[in-house]
Write an enzyme that holds these catalytic residues in place. Structure first.
Site, mmCIF file in Angstrom:
data_model
loop_
_atom_site.group_PDB
_atom_site.id
_atom_site.type_symbol
_atom_site.label_atom_id
_atom_site.label_comp_id
_atom_site.label_asym_id
_atom_site.label_seq_id
_atom_site.Cartn_x
_atom_site.Cartn_y
_atom_site.Cartn_z
ATOM 1 N N ASP A 93 0.947 -1.303 -0.040
ATOM 2 C CA ASP A 93 0.058 0.126 -0.116
ATOM 3 C C ASP A 93 0.867 1.148 -0.054
ATOM 4 O OD1 ASP A 93 -2.876 1.283 0.844
ATOM 5 O OD2 ASP A 93 -1.277 2.422 1.720
ATOM 6 N N TYR A 124 2.731 10.034 -0.419
ATOM 7 C CA TYR A 124 3.873 9.584 0.293
ATOM 8 C C TYR A 124 5.195 9.918 -0.207
ATOM 9 C CZ TYR A 124 0.369 6.564 2.652
ATOM 10 O OH TYR A 124 -0.896 6.159 3.177
#
Length: 300
Positions: free
Chosen positions: A48, A53
């Site tokens: 994931d 990010y």
């Protein structure tokens, strides 16, 4: 129920998803690449990430290397990413998702989520996800950080129901109203921050249970997640921890102990959308893509 690292849940569109996987929030590209390689080597089959990010390129690098090193096919891995808040809206979602696929070195993802319900945009973003799904570039689509009212908004206009709602979920933050709604509507709850950002690991009540079962506190929490039917994606950048997080299939919590942990909930959440700048709070978090010094080494 007997669980293993190969255990899956069946999403509401029939797609099977591993119940335990690896998350890579707050990890740079080099760390994400290495963690993905370790996880896949040790039997994990779900990864994931998210554009926010800043490590999709690292995940893509790690995935490509791990497939070759372990004689696996792309279809053997369940890969999730998310639409960045700044990309939300119909056409913007479609345009920017193409670059996410490039970063991940793949031509499809197994699951695509709306990362947060950005005011004024998440309905159009969902319509874009439906197109991506119909075009075969995502095998399943869902949401993240949606409360009940926003789930209802999506479901009122959608022709495709979300398969998951990925929420902060751990012993002290359980969002029972959201879980109950998801259970009633055949939407799986998925836990981010299943270990409570580390703070829950110091809970003396959980330590007593860990001593009872001769396991770590983290293993107790992750086993509790499984027995609650929650998909979970613990993060680690240490190979031994990645292995330990998956060592939860040789014991079972009693019903009483599951109920005890259920009672720890006190809504101690680390993050909620009400505090974000884009949600109308001018003193809130200014959401952006994480920038890492090593990004240039991974972006092709």
């Amino acid at each position: 129920m007997n669980y293993s690292l190969n255990s899956t849940v069946t999403l509401n569109n029939g797609v099977k998803m591993p119940q335990l996987g690896l998350g890579v929030w707050k990890v740079n590209n080099a760390g994400a690449s290495q963690s993905v390689q370790w996880a896949i080597k040790h039997g994990y089959r779900a990864i994931d990430t998210a554009k926010q990010y800043g490590n999709e390129a690292g995940v893509g690098d790690g995935l490509t290397k791990a497939l070759a090193e372990n004689s696996l096919n792309r279809e053997d891995i369940f890969l999730t990413t998310k639409i960045f808040n700044g990309d939300q809206g119909y056409q913007s979602t479609l345009d920017n998702f193409e670059n996410q696929l490039k970063q991940l070195q793949t031509n499809y993802v197994d699951m695509l989520l709306i990362h947060w319900p950005v005011d004024g945009s998440y309905i159009d973003t969902w319509k874009a996800l439906e197109k991506i799904y119909r075009d075969g570039k995502a095998r399943a689509i869902g949401v993240s950080n949606f409360n009940v009212s926003k789930l209802e908004d999506i479901m009122s206009i959608s022709s495709i129901k979300p398969v998951v709602d990925q929420m902060e979920f751990n012993p002290v933050c359980q969002d029972e109203d959201i879980k109950e709604f998801c259970d009633k509507n055949n939407i799986h709850l998925e836990a981010w921050s299943p270990l409570g950002g580390g703070r829950v690991l110091k809970d003396e009540r959980l330590q007593k249970l860990a001593d009872k079962y001769n396991k770590s506190v983290a293993q107790i929490i992750l086993r509790w997640d499984l027995q609650r039917g929650v998909i979970t994606i613990p993060k680690s950048v240490h190979e031994e921890r990645i292995v330990q997080n998956a060592d939860i299939f040789d014991f079972e919590l009693s019903d009483d102990d599951v109920a005890e942990i259920n009672g720890y909930d006190n809504d101690d959440r680390s993050l909620w959308y009400g505090g974000f700048f884009w949600h109308g709070n001018p003193t809130g978090y200014k959401d952006g893509v994480e920038e890492w010094d090593d990004t240039k080494d991974f972006v092709k």
